[in-house]
Write a protein that holds these residues in place. Structure first.
Motif, PDB file in Angstrom:
ATOM      1  N   GLU A 169     -17.845  41.623   2.257  1.00  0.00           N
ATOM      2  CA  GLU A 169     -18.388  40.552   1.983  1.00  0.00           C
ATOM      3  C   GLU A 169     -19.356  40.275   1.898  1.00  0.00           C
ATOM      4  N   LYS A 216     -17.297  32.629   4.123  1.00  0.00           N
ATOM      5  CA  LYS A 216     -15.888  32.534   4.077  1.00  0.00           C
ATOM      6  C   LYS A 216     -16.109  33.496   3.438  1.00  0.00           C
ATOM      7  N   GLY A 217     -14.591  34.307   2.997  1.00  0.00           N
ATOM      8  CA  GLY A 217     -15.190  35.380   1.512  1.00  0.00           C
ATOM      9  C   GLY A 217     -14.948  34.505  -0.055  1.00  0.00           C
ATOM     10  N   GLU A 218     -14.799  35.422  -0.980  1.00  0.00           N
ATOM     11  CA  GLU A 218     -14.016  34.617  -1.768  1.00  0.00           C
ATOM     12  C   GLU A 218     -12.999  34.160  -2.236  1.00  0.00           C
ATOM     13  N   ASP A 219     -11.807  35.230  -1.449  1.00  0.00           N
ATOM     14  CA  ASP A 219     -10.667  34.665  -1.324  1.00  0.00           C
ATOM     15  C   ASP A 219     -10.307  34.402   0.434  1.00  0.00           C
ATOM     16  N   ASP A 220      -8.629  34.298   0.691  1.00  0.00           N
ATOM     17  CA  ASP A 220      -8.185  34.330   1.746  1.00  0.00           C
ATOM     18  C   ASP A 220      -8.034  36.608   2.109  1.00  0.00           C
ATOM     19  N   LEU A 221      -7.838  36.971   1.088  1.00  0.00           N
ATOM     20  CA  LEU A 221      -7.150  38.724   1.188  1.00  0.00           C
ATOM     21  C   LEU A 221      -8.423  39.390   2.266  1.00  0.00           C
ATOM     22  N   ASN A 238     -11.371  35.036   8.408  1.00  0.00           N
ATOM     23  CA  ASN A 238     -11.894  34.931   7.309  1.00  0.00           C
ATOM     24  C   ASN A 238     -13.619  33.746   7.787  1.00  0.00           C
ATOM     25  N   ASN A 290      -8.584  30.761   8.285  1.00  0.00           N
ATOM     26  CA  ASN A 290      -7.067  31.389   8.026  1.00  0.00           C
ATOM     27  C   ASN A 290      -7.981  33.008   6.771  1.00  0.00           C
ATOM     28  N   ALA A 291      -6.526  33.372   7.300  1.00  0.00           N
ATOM     29  CA  ALA A 291      -6.856  35.111   6.433  1.00  0.00           C
ATOM     30  C   ALA A 291      -5.229  35.758   5.856  1.00  0.00           C
ATOM     31  N   ASN A 308      -3.964  42.303   3.617  1.00  0.00           N
ATOM     32  CA  ASN A 308      -3.843  43.275   2.288  1.00  0.00           C
ATOM     33  C   ASN A 308      -4.235  44.918   2.629  1.00  0.00           C
TER      34      ASN A 308
END
Length: 356
Positions: free
Chosen positions: A256, A284-289, A297, A327-328, A331
């Motif tokens: 991202e 960080k990204g938009e979510d932890d995925l 992340n 945290n990450a 997936n």
């Protein structure tokens, strides 16, 4: 006065941060830098099996030469390793056992700087960049898709890009604000694809674009022998995808766009000694995925540095850096296959500059 240690990791695959401070040095100069990082990146898979430390230690190096042709014009060459990855999952996790990624790169930036006067200048140059990679998908996470044991070997490719920027300075107070743009660089990597050693697709070329970046670097004196400095940098990683033919249009990467921010203070203690402290943050990204090939992340870091003026021509500097990763959740196809948290890295580096 400003000293920084080698980067442990920033947004995306960044390793060196594309340094530009060397462009603004005075006079004729050569420099060499070397550093290493020891990441500790471990978590557990969906069956709570430990992954072990998936982040291999790595080293980076850089060099530069600068020539002052006149009061207004200078030019030179910067060599760095802008991007990299060293990921390997061990046998303790059957879900991702053997999943691995390595990315290697080098860049050669031929630059020039022209000063209109004491306040305004422009800089720019041509960048030649090499990139190669090797990726393996392995473990139960890839069983249902038929990709357990898949490997893609991407041969080295070199391609050209450019760098351009401008700066405003007030020498009396050591003020400098510099804006620098690095272009995207398009690569075509010859690719060999296998599953458990069996070729699964004809030899092909995979198109990969390394991201454009724009950085705002600043410094200013705030008291006698004291300097405040920092940077804001944006990396356009959404253009970076890796889609080998056997994956049917799917990308091996999940990167991202993001910002890196740093702020520091430098202090000269004597004619020979100076020190610095820097804090920084990566978005960080938009979510932890995240992809299993990059199970961090965002991050925050603290770096401490020192420099020593060995003689009139030689300065030695070095530093250490502690990075705390966010945290990450790795997936595969949108399905969580593990969780990472409490990860970090320790890195250290040194630099020697010689004026001639």
């Amino acid at each position: 006065m400003v000293v920084s240690a080698v980067a442990a990791q920033a947004v995306g695959l960044d390793r060196s941060g594309r340094p530009t401070s060397f462009i603004f040095e005075d006079g004729n100069m050569v420099e060499f830098s070397f550093g290493g990082a020891n990441p500790s990146i471990d978590g557990s898979d969906v069956f709570t099996n430990p992954t072990g430390n998936i982040g291999d230690s790595f080293a980076v190096w850089g060099a530069g030469i600068r020539y002052q042709a006149s009061d207004k014009l200078s030019f030179g060459l910067i060599i760095d390793e802008p991007y990299g990855a060293d990921i390997l999952y061990g046998p303790s996790s059957t879900v991702l056992d053997g999943t691995a990624a390595t990315v290697d790169s080098s860049a050669y930036t031929a630059f020039a700087r022209y000063k209109f006067n004491d306040n305004f200048s422009v800089h720019g140059g041509l960048v030649y960049q090499n990139v190669s990679a090797n990726v393996t998908l392995s473990g139960l996470a890839y069983q249902s898709s038929g990709l357990n044991g898949y490997n893609a070997a991407f041969s080295n490719d070199g391609a050209f890009g450019y760098m351009v920027g401008a700066a405003y300075e007030i020498p009396r107070i050591a003020l400098r604000v510099a804006l620098t743009y690095h272009s995207e660089i398009d690569h075509s990597l010859d690719t060999t694809q296998t599953i458990n050693g069996v070729v699964v697709a004809p030899p092909s070329a995979t198109d990969v674009t390394t991201p454009e970046t724009i950085a705002l670097d600043f410094q200013t004196g705030v008291a006698a022998d004291t300097l405040v400095f920092g940077s804001i940098r944006f990396s356009h990683y959404s253009v970076t995808s890796v889609r080998p033919t056997a994956l049917g249009g799917a990308s091996l990467t999940d990167l991202e766009n993001g910002f890196d921010v740093s702020l520091g203070v430098g202090r000269r203690f004597s004619e020979k000694w100076a020190g610095s402290a820097t804090v920084g943050w990566s978005q960080k990204g938009e979510d932890d995925l995240v992809s299993p090939l990059g199970s961090t992340n965002g991050s925050v870091f603290l770096a401490l540095g020192a420099s020593y003026q060995l003689n009139e021509k030689t300065e030695i500097s070095g530093g250490v850096r502690y990075t705390d990763f966010g945290n990450a959740i790795p997936n595969v196809g949108g399905n969580p296959v593990g969780a990472f948290g409490g990860d970090s890295a320790v890195s250290a580096g040194f630099r020697i500059q010689y004026s001639f």
